[in-house]
Write a protein that holds these residues in place. Structure first.
Motif, PDB file in Angstrom:
ATOM      1  N   THR A   1       0.827  -1.195   0.000  1.00 32.32           N
ATOM      2  CA  THR A   1       0.000   0.000   0.000  1.00 32.32           C
ATOM      3  C   THR A   1       0.869   1.255   0.000  1.00 32.32           C
ATOM      4  OG1 THR A   1      -1.667  -1.195   1.249  1.00 32.32           O
ATOM      5  CG2 THR A   1      -1.836   1.205   1.237  1.00 32.32           C
ATOM      6  N   LEU A   2       0.596   2.156  -0.907  1.00 31.74           N
ATOM      7  CA  LEU A   2       1.306   3.448  -0.933  1.00 31.74           C
ATOM      8  C   LEU A   2       0.437   4.564  -0.344  1.00 31.74           C
ATOM      9  CD1 LEU A   2       2.877   3.284  -4.527  1.00 31.74           C
ATOM     10  CD2 LEU A   2       3.703   2.263  -2.400  1.00 31.74           C
ATOM     11  N   VAL A   3      -0.853   4.470  -0.541  1.00 32.38           N
ATOM     12  CA  VAL A   3      -1.800   5.457  -0.020  1.00 32.38           C
ATOM     13  C   VAL A   3      -3.039   4.699   0.453  1.00 32.38           C
ATOM     14  CG1 VAL A   3      -3.394   7.345  -0.649  1.00 32.38           C
ATOM     15  CG2 VAL A   3      -1.055   7.343  -1.563  1.00 32.38           C
ATOM     16  N   ASP A   4      -3.564   5.059   1.614  1.00 32.72           N
ATOM     17  CA  ASP A   4      -4.826   4.477   2.076  1.00 32.72           C
ATOM     18  C   ASP A   4      -5.394   5.394   3.148  1.00 32.72           C
ATOM     19  OD1 ASP A   4      -6.991   2.903   2.631  1.00 32.72           O
ATOM     20  OD2 ASP A   4      -5.856   1.142   3.297  1.00 32.72           O
ATOM     21  N   VAL A   5      -6.287   6.265   2.737  1.00 35.41           N
ATOM     22  CA  VAL A   5      -6.796   7.272   3.665  1.00 35.41           C
ATOM     23  C   VAL A   5      -8.253   7.589   3.331  1.00 35.41           C
ATOM     24  CG1 VAL A   5      -5.866   9.164   2.226  1.00 35.41           C
ATOM     25  CG2 VAL A   5      -6.311   9.572   4.658  1.00 35.41           C
ATOM     26  N   LEU A   6      -9.061   7.791   4.361  1.00 36.55           N
ATOM     27  CA  LEU A   6     -10.462   8.175   4.161  1.00 36.55           C
ATOM     28  C   LEU A   6     -10.538   9.677   3.954  1.00 36.55           C
ATOM     29  CD1 LEU A   6     -12.237   6.114   6.960  1.00 36.55           C
ATOM     30  CD2 LEU A   6     -12.179   5.652   4.510  1.00 36.55           C
TER      31      LEU A   6
ATOM     32  N   TRP B   1      -2.523  12.991   4.529  1.00 38.87           N
ATOM     33  CA  TRP B   1      -2.283  11.687   5.151  1.00 38.87           C
ATOM     34  C   TRP B   1      -3.355  11.378   6.191  1.00 38.87           C
ATOM     35  CZ3 TRP B   1       1.404   7.879   4.324  1.00 38.87           C
ATOM     36  CH2 TRP B   1       2.250   8.141   3.239  1.00 38.87           C
TER      37      TRP B   1
ATOM     38  N   ARG C   1     -12.496   5.794   0.582  1.00 44.49           N
ATOM     39  CA  ARG C   1     -11.146   5.347   0.853  1.00 44.49           C
ATOM     40  C   ARG C   1     -10.310   5.612  -0.392  1.00 44.49           C
ATOM     41  NH1 ARG C   1     -10.369  -0.790   3.129  1.00 44.49           N
ATOM     42  NH2 ARG C   1      -8.108  -0.675   3.464  1.00 44.49           N
TER      43      ARG C   1
END
Lengths: 441, 441
Positions: free
Chosen positions: B163-168, B417, B182
């Motif tokens: 995972t490089l990006v995972d943000v709500l 982030w 997401r």
């Protein structure tokens, strides 16, 4: 001031434990006892029909102050993970306004000191505890209840101030509906004399006092937790929180208090026939040094003492605590990180994960233990045993179950630069680390 | 992979602008036009009494899908800052479930490529735009509507993934009630062939395409904005956000759609007699390559084109944009940071601050300008002119008014982030910076 400078100043203040510039730590307890005795505080439950200024709304049954201010007790319907078995209704505290919890800081003889107050709150065990310099709802400092002005609040509302901490943090998601308070530390260089109810203490003195039961109140603990250093975010930790927030589902609905199922209103309490969780009651308070000299107010009174504990382990990179991704009905963002165990054991027929590991820990595995109460302005004798417990070897070695993750405590502290990540119970435990009350190796 | 390595890989991919490993940038527009022509898409409004699968709830008047899934149109009552004049009611989209907006990433010939899809959404101007690899509501990937499986979704739901990006991140607070999606970037080393509707493009190619109107869809823009580097938080910026969240007040209440005042339901639209803001309508969609071949659905159709613009200035430490602390009815945390100007000018009798500075800017002060549309699955022709505009000298030199703050754009990117800090319109503009579509000096 750079972040590194601040971290060093906090660390230096945390090393100063037996005395500060003003008072020896051992004498603080005597002073606190003195404040308790000298003010003639009295708190006693009253039947609802004898309560002044508060009443049940004739339509909704919600319990409200006649000013419309302060807070109200309403109903909440919650469903977790679309699971009909995880659906419940309960009374909930609603206080949409954002209050200030503020510690005033000052460099005295080269060491950072914090101004704490010996403050009476009707729900506190012992009534008087060490509180932040300012603990003011918006109603308080706007003086909705026509009381005295809030002492020292001008330092926190001044347009030009030297802010060290200023962050909105959630409070009890099981009792409050989406409540947040502003946790602040503001530094002054002015000559600020301590009123007789106030003392300047070092971070380390507060750490020593956190080893005692029921001395440092919840609001002070919450702010102290926020003194951790800011760091670049840990992507893996943030990704895990995102995944937990996506995996779990929380649906809530505010409902009239009169429609809450499973709870009954008696003459002097709102309670559950099965006796679990908490009851709502109204108390009459007489106070010598508070904003007004006597008042009535409702409080939530948990029926059992709680347990809030982090399991700890040694990892190659340093100590870690086992954080739980918790869903509480009043959270804004579905999930916040809490202690490994957070419950009232007697209210849970099925023990939650890791409770046995905490309750059964040998004394030499308990790194920290003290009883602390939740906010005495809303909760009556809401005590929990707060612990750090070295995890059993098999737990420390195993992959944690879904919803749990080993995290370096300084990573949790860094999350406290933002709101809605770390719940108020975990903040009490983190405050024990920032102040040196607890050491996990 | 370290954060610094990732930032360098993204920067390298952003420098690759005229061609990627698979396709020249100039040819992407032809391919997109080809996809538009070859699929025989048709979208046309239908009267509410002709809509299939959707209906108005007989009690609440809410517009719902018969499965209970997808989304619903309900009512919202909002009051800002306890101001009776800032109290309104409106239809609002409610979709409590969290969807996945995912870009699959892959190193091709030493350069990071992202897999984009030529995807039809009924509300898109031109219907087909470049979309993320995966754009799936929970209903989608759980296949509530019995459609085809979502291609490539397994990369984003796999337990072990890179995972490089995972943000709500939040979506339109003026149209959605507390919606979050997401935003994900997941890297693969597997051999993943691109289906005929998909292409691997570099970050720089997407930046070039962002200079064109209506080519890169909102979901892709939102994810691209999240590719900024993580940094230690800027305390002053966070303190300011806390202060704005404490200063402003947002009270909202979900109400039945049938009780929304100021809006009327006609045969084929829910609209305001004064013609402002947006209308709700239902369309019939025919599609060749989508999950199901034809369906009905409601959309929000703004009545005017919007303007979303950051004013910029040169500060000693580098370029800055003027961020606005915005209160939108659907925000979870009262305030998020948005562009300096964000409005539909024709729906505002009194122009909002700085609109004149944006609309009156001389061409040589416009650093970036393109028309982009909001999400075509919920909004129909919801176009805005997105701009970076060099601030007039007097604005650049003056202290901004309350609720506005000059911020380095990389500081805004770092906030991404975390969720609930930067709104979706500001993310479109930040995507132009991370991809090099816009340069503010």
């Amino acid at each position: 001031m750079s972040a590194a400078d601040l971290a060093e100043r906090i660390a230096r203040s945390a090393r100063q434990r037996t005395e500060g510039a003003e008072v020896r730590t051992a004498d603080v307890l005597d002073w606190l006892g003195d404040r308790r005795r000298s003010n003639g505080f009295r708190v006693e439950p009253v039947p609802f029909d004898a309560q002044e200024d508060w009443s049940f709304d004739p339509v909704t049954g919600n319990l409200r102050h006649r000013s419309g201010g302060f807070f109200a007790i309403e109903g909440l319907r919650a469903t977790v993970d679309d699971d009909p078995a995880a659906r419940w209704e309960q009374p909930v505290l609603r206080q949409p306004e954002i209050g200030i919890l503020g510690l005033l800081a000052k460099d005295i003889d080269g060491v950072l000191h914090l101004l704490v107050q010996a403050k009476m709150e009707p729900g506190n065990p012992g009534l008087v505890q060490l509180s932040p310099t300012v603990q003011a709802t918006r109603s308080n400092y706007l003086r909705v209840h026509r009381g005295a002005r809030v002492r020292y609040v001008e330092h926190f509302t001044a347009e030009h101030r030297d802010t060290l901490v200023d962050v909105l943090q959630s409070e009890h998601g099981s009792w409050f509906y989406q409540k947040a308070n502003r946790n602040m530390v503001v530094e002054t260089t002015a000559d600020v004399p301590a009123h007789e109810d106030f003392r300047w203490l070092t971070v380390g003195q507060l750490g020593e006092l956190l080893r005692h039961d029921n001395v440092v109140n919840m609001d002070a603990r919450s702010i102290l937790a926020c003194l951790g250093a800011a760091t670049t975010p840990d992507p893996e930790l943030l990704f895990w929180i995102t995944a937990e927030r996506s995996r779990r589902r929380l649906a809530t609905e505010r409902i009239p208090l009169s429609e809450v199922g499973g709870w009954v209103r008696e003459a002097d309490r709102i309670t559950r026939p099965d006796g679990r969780f908490f009851r709502v009651e109204t108390v009459r308070v007489e106070a010598g040094n508070r904003e007004v000299r006597s008042w009535h107010q409702p409080l939530f009174a948990p029926v059992n003492r709680g347990v809030c504990a982090f399991l700890t382990r040694r990892a190659p990179a340093g100590p870690q605590v086992l954080a739980a991704a918790r869903v509480e009905g009043g959270f804004r963002d579905t999930v916040e990180l809490g202690p490994t165990v957070q419950c009232q054991p007697d209210s849970h027929p099925v023990p939650p994960p890791f409770l046995a590991a905490v309750l059964g820990a040998a004394p030499d595995r308990i790194c920290y233990e003290a009883v602390h109460a939740e906010e005495g302005g809303r909760f009556r004798d809401a005590e929990s045993r707060y612990l750090f417990v070295e995890a059993p070897d098999d737990v420390a070695a195993a992959e944690p179950p879904p919803g749990f993750r080993w995290v370096a405590p300084e990573r949790l502290s860094a999350l406290l630069w933002h709101g809605n990540y770390v719940n108020v119970q975990a903040r009490t435990l983190l405050a024990c680390l920032t102040t040196g009350a607890a050491e996990v190796w």
